[in-house]
Design a protein around this motif. Sequence first.
Motif, short mmCIF file in Angstrom:
data_model
loop_
_atom_site.label_atom_id
_atom_site.label_comp_id
_atom_site.label_asym_id
_atom_site.label_seq_id
_atom_site.Cartn_x
_atom_site.Cartn_y
_atom_site.Cartn_z
N PHE A 1 0.83 -1.21 0.00
CA PHE A 1 0.00 0.00 0.00
C PHE A 1 0.87 1.26 0.00
N ASP A 2 0.26 2.37 -0.45
CA ASP A 2 0.96 3.66 -0.45
C ASP A 2 1.10 4.23 0.94
N LEU A 3 0.11 4.00 1.80
CA LEU A 3 0.04 4.63 3.10
C LEU A 3 -0.72 3.74 4.07
N ILE A 4 -0.21 3.66 5.31
CA ILE A 4 -0.87 2.89 6.35
C ILE A 4 -1.43 3.86 7.38
N VAL A 5 -2.69 3.69 7.77
CA VAL A 5 -3.32 4.54 8.77
C VAL A 5 -3.54 3.72 10.05
N LEU A 6 -2.91 4.17 11.13
CA LEU A 6 -3.01 3.50 12.43
C LEU A 6 -3.48 4.48 13.48
N ASP A 7 -3.94 3.93 14.60
CA ASP A 7 -4.28 4.74 15.76
C ASP A 7 -3.07 4.85 16.66
N GLN A 8 -2.98 5.93 17.43
CA GLN A 8 -1.91 6.10 18.40
C GLN A 8 -1.93 4.94 19.39
N PRO A 9 -0.78 4.36 19.68
CA PRO A 9 -0.74 3.25 20.65
C PRO A 9 -1.26 3.69 22.00
N ARG A 10 -2.01 2.80 22.63
CA ARG A 10 -2.50 3.02 23.99
C ARG A 10 -2.04 1.85 24.84
N GLY A 11 -1.35 2.15 25.91
CA GLY A 11 -0.78 1.09 26.73
C GLY A 11 -1.80 0.10 27.27
N GLU A 12 -3.02 0.58 27.49
CA GLU A 12 -4.03 -0.29 28.09
C GLU A 12 -4.90 -1.00 27.05
N ASP A 13 -4.58 -0.85 25.77
CA ASP A 13 -5.39 -1.43 24.71
C ASP A 13 -5.24 -2.95 24.70
N PRO A 14 -6.31 -3.69 24.97
CA PRO A 14 -6.20 -5.15 25.01
C PRO A 14 -6.29 -5.81 23.63
N LEU A 15 -6.59 -5.02 22.60
CA LEU A 15 -6.85 -5.60 21.28
C LEU A 15 -5.68 -5.46 20.31
N THR A 16 -4.75 -4.55 20.58
CA THR A 16 -3.67 -4.25 19.66
C THR A 16 -2.32 -4.48 20.34
N PRO A 17 -1.39 -5.19 19.71
CA PRO A 17 -0.05 -5.33 20.29
C PRO A 17 0.56 -3.96 20.56
N PRO A 18 1.17 -3.74 21.73
CA PRO A 18 1.66 -2.41 22.08
C PRO A 18 2.74 -1.88 21.15
N ASP A 19 3.48 -2.77 20.49
CA ASP A 19 4.54 -2.31 19.58
C ASP A 19 4.17 -2.46 18.12
N LEU A 20 2.88 -2.61 17.82
CA LEU A 20 2.46 -2.78 16.42
C LEU A 20 2.87 -1.57 15.58
N ALA A 21 2.58 -0.37 16.05
CA ALA A 21 2.90 0.83 15.26
C ALA A 21 4.39 0.92 15.00
N GLU A 22 5.20 0.70 16.02
CA GLU A 22 6.66 0.77 15.83
C GLU A 22 7.14 -0.27 14.84
N GLN A 23 6.63 -1.49 14.92
CA GLN A 23 7.06 -2.54 14.01
C GLN A 23 6.65 -2.23 12.57
N VAL A 24 5.45 -1.68 12.38
CA VAL A 24 5.01 -1.32 11.03
C VAL A 24 5.87 -0.19 10.47
#
Length: 273
Positions: free
Chosen positions: A102-125
């Motif tokens: 893809f040309d661009l990935i749109v993510l939400d700001q990481p939230r430490g308490e988010d139980p649904l998203t890996p905390p380092d997903l944004a950094e890894q992407v």
Amino acid sequence: MPLCNLLIHLTGDDKTEKRLRFAAELARSRGARLTGLFARIAPAREVGVVSDWPPADYLEAATACRAAFDAATQGIDADWQDLNRGAEGELIPQFVDFCRHFDLIVLDQPRGEDPLTPPDLAEQVIVQSGRPVLVLPFAGQFERVGARPVFGWSDSRSSARGFYDGMMLAADGAEAVVVGLSKPGDTQVMAYQKESLRLAVAHLAAHQITAKPEQLSLSEIGLMDALLNLAADHSADLLAIGAFGGGGYPLFSRGSGSRYMLKHMTLPVLFSH
């Protein structure tokens, strides 16, 4: 610069609707295709000694999220995909692989308490996908980006990458600022940077983007806080920066500024590595 193929991460949480509305409007305004990728942490249901995947609550959330995606993307070219992975060790690498198309990935700001998203997903992407990543703050309302962008400039490889990717999001008639930062009293570096900023502004002008240079000394305020303060003063709707590079600012360890920005961002930030 064309923006033709967008990807948005969807989890079906209470922030999905805002993120989806933003991405759909961005795709609609650019005549771009939008793909929604449903991906969330979810444990398999244990049935005796056998793991059953996907569990019922995952299927229920996916069904509801797809209905919201279909409603938000009416009239645009859109596609829904389910990563169909719940374990963090599987989710992250397959998510990153998917992003590369893809040309661009749109993510939400990481939230430490988010139980649904890996905390380092944004950094890894950001680090592994090779694609620019637009991260939206979890606080505030942002309908669109690119009318008043701020470009961070540091004469580094990652900064050049962020500068180029940021032009993709600049709107017609954008009023931009290109900002360089240096340590106070370093006159030689400041003189060199002044010429570099002039060239950066000229490069934007060649792409019909009006910009002015801004040179800041770091004194007592940190690099990322200085960028955020300048963005606020400019009423910016986008900050484009090179991420996890560290080459232009040796006083910062590699990635420390990017991680700080991910935690403290107050406007949409485009991270390019």
